[in-house]
Design a protein around this motif. Structure first.
Motif, short mmCIF file in Angstrom:
data_model
loop_
_atom_site.label_atom_id
_atom_site.label_comp_id
_atom_site.label_asym_id
_atom_site.label_seq_id
_atom_site.Cartn_x
_atom_site.Cartn_y
_atom_site.Cartn_z
N ALA A 122 22.94 16.12 -56.98
CA ALA A 122 22.82 16.95 -55.78
C ALA A 122 21.63 17.91 -55.83
CB ALA A 122 24.12 17.75 -55.58
N GLY A 123 21.18 18.28 -57.01
CA GLY A 123 20.08 19.23 -57.11
C GLY A 123 18.70 18.62 -56.98
N PHE A 124 18.62 17.34 -56.65
CA PHE A 124 17.33 16.65 -56.62
C PHE A 124 16.38 17.24 -55.60
CE2 PHE A 124 14.42 13.40 -55.02
CZ PHE A 124 13.85 12.92 -56.20
N ALA A 125 16.86 17.58 -54.42
CA ALA A 125 15.98 18.06 -53.34
C ALA A 125 15.23 19.32 -53.77
CB ALA A 125 16.79 18.32 -52.08
N ALA A 126 15.93 20.27 -54.37
CA ALA A 126 15.28 21.50 -54.83
C ALA A 126 14.31 21.21 -55.96
CB ALA A 126 16.34 22.50 -55.28
N HIS A 155 17.80 0.33 -65.83
CA HIS A 155 18.53 -0.65 -66.63
C HIS A 155 19.38 -0.01 -67.72
CE1 HIS A 155 15.73 -0.34 -70.02
NE2 HIS A 155 14.73 -0.52 -69.19
N VAL A 156 19.39 1.32 -67.77
CA VAL A 156 20.24 2.01 -68.74
C VAL A 156 21.46 2.64 -68.09
CG1 VAL A 156 18.29 2.46 -70.28
CG2 VAL A 156 18.92 4.17 -68.57
N VAL A 157 21.61 2.42 -66.79
CA VAL A 157 22.75 2.95 -66.04
C VAL A 157 23.42 1.80 -65.28
CG1 VAL A 157 21.76 5.25 -65.80
CG2 VAL A 157 21.28 3.53 -64.06
N PRO A 158 24.65 1.98 -64.82
CA PRO A 158 25.30 0.93 -64.03
C PRO A 158 24.46 0.54 -62.81
CG PRO A 158 26.91 2.59 -64.69
CD PRO A 158 25.56 3.13 -65.07
N ASP A 159 24.54 -0.73 -62.44
CA ASP A 159 23.73 -1.24 -61.34
C ASP A 159 23.95 -0.48 -60.03
OD1 ASP A 159 22.88 -3.04 -63.19
OD2 ASP A 159 23.79 -4.80 -62.25
N ASP A 160 25.16 0.05 -59.86
CA ASP A 160 25.47 0.67 -58.58
C ASP A 160 24.93 2.10 -58.44
OD1 ASP A 160 27.18 1.97 -60.28
OD2 ASP A 160 29.04 1.41 -59.23
N VAL A 161 24.29 2.61 -59.50
CA VAL A 161 23.72 3.97 -59.40
C VAL A 161 22.68 4.03 -58.28
CG1 VAL A 161 22.25 5.67 -60.56
CG2 VAL A 161 24.20 4.68 -61.76
N SER A 162 21.79 3.03 -58.23
CA SER A 162 20.74 3.04 -57.21
C SER A 162 21.27 2.66 -55.83
CB SER A 162 19.60 2.10 -57.59
OG SER A 162 20.03 0.75 -57.56
N GLU A 163 22.51 2.22 -55.78
CA GLU A 163 23.11 1.86 -54.50
C GLU A 163 23.85 3.02 -53.85
OE1 GLU A 163 23.95 -2.86 -55.54
OE2 GLU A 163 25.55 -1.38 -55.81
N ALA A 190 24.69 6.46 -51.93
CA ALA A 190 24.09 7.08 -50.74
C ALA A 190 23.20 8.26 -51.09
CB ALA A 190 25.20 7.51 -49.78
N LEU A 191 23.63 9.09 -52.03
CA LEU A 191 22.83 10.26 -52.40
C LEU A 191 21.53 9.82 -53.08
CD1 LEU A 191 22.49 13.30 -52.61
CD2 LEU A 191 23.80 13.24 -54.75
N PHE A 192 21.61 8.85 -53.99
CA PHE A 192 20.42 8.33 -54.67
C PHE A 192 19.40 7.86 -53.63
CE2 PHE A 192 17.67 5.43 -56.84
CZ PHE A 192 17.67 5.80 -58.18
N ARG A 193 19.85 7.06 -52.70
CA ARG A 193 18.94 6.48 -51.72
C ARG A 193 18.37 7.55 -50.79
NH1 ARG A 193 21.97 0.74 -50.15
NH2 ARG A 193 21.28 -0.37 -52.03
#
Length: 278
Positions: free
Chosen positions: A89-93, A112-120, A122-125
């Motif tokens: 959540a703190g990415f924007a700041a 490739h060091v995290v689960p595949d769904d991390v980049s899927e 909503a907040l990540f995107r």
């Protein structure tokens, strides 16, 4: 001359690298001075530091540490691709601060060091979309099986400039070209992606690879992206797992010997200088 867009420096006295415990050959300090000796012999004139997946608590410290190194006399380091956590959540700041730092040239979150769904998520995107218009890049470091997620991310953020690391991480030792070939051709259709010719010696058999071993992978990546959308990186010290910096530079020159002077200059320095305003 060469611009190295993928240099890792390791200083275990200053930062923590949890993953190094699993790679004994890299589990030591790799200093700027050690790199610079070989880099200058190879014709490398400047480098961008690539984040080294430090302990999350050390992300800001890594950037500050490398920037300090860049200010020393005769330093080759002219900027950094820094670690980030778009899933938080703190990415924007955090992004606002990064935008104000001229030393920061882009971001990377190793996927490739995290689960595949991390980049899927909503907040990540949504956070990746925030990079648009900043002039900063986002490096994609994914395995071939994750190319679907990488392409989806690129399509959802068409105004963000992405860089695909390590020719898409092909299994060169296993001589696997499919579906890697089709995946590279597909992601290269997106104009907001640049291909990075880097890392491949670490994916080949360290005892037997030659330039011809690497040729199908390097030539297909360059052919898919075109000479205007490729950059070069050493991936030092990871490249030491497959023969070292000088061997990789020599192989690169052999692989592009048939290209024009203009094409070689674009790959080795021109495109990087333009992309990151070096």
């Amino acid at each position: 001359m060469i611009v190295d867009t993928h240099l890792h420096l390791i200083d275990k006295t200053a930062l923590r690298y949890p993953w190094l415990a699993g790679v004994p050959a890299l589990d030591r300090d790799f200093s700027h001075d050690e790199y610079a000796t070989e880099a200058r012999r190879a014709g490398i004139e400047l480098a961008l530091h690539m984040e080294v997946d430090v302990d999350p608590a050390d992300i800001a410290a890594e950037t500050a540490h490398v920037e300090g190194l860049s200010k020393k006399p005769a330093s080759l380091v002219k900027g950094a691709i820094v670690s980030c956590r778009p899933e938080e959540a703190g990415f924007a700041a955090w992004l606002d601060k990064a935008k104000a730092a001229p030393f920061v040239k882009g971001f990377r979150r190793v996927l490739h060091v995290v689960p595949d769904d991390v980049s899927e998520g909503a907040l990540f995107r949504e956070n990746i979309k925030r990079i648009a218009g900043s002039g900063l890049t986002f490096d994609l470091c994914v395995l071939p099986r994750q190319m679907k997620q990488a392409i989806a991310l690129v399509d959802l953020a068409p105004d963000v400039q992405f860089v695909l690391d390590h020719c898409g991480v092909p299994d060169i030792k296993g001589r696997a070209e499919h579906p890697w070939r089709e995946q590279i051709a597909e992601i290269a259709r997106r104009p907001n992606v640049v291909g990075k010719i880097s890392g491949v010696v670490a994916y080949a058999d360290p005892a037997t690879w030659t330039a011809e071993t690497l040729r199908p992978y390097v030539e297909h990546t360059i052919g898919s992206f075109g000479w205007d959308r490729v950059v070069w990186g050493s991936d030092w010290p990871v490249c030491t797992l497959g023969g070292g910096l000088l061997g990789w530079v020599a192989a690169t020159h052999a692989l592009i010997a048939g290209a024009s002077d203009t094409e070689r200059a674009k790959l080795l320095s021109g495109n990087a200088k333009k992309l990151w305003r070096l």
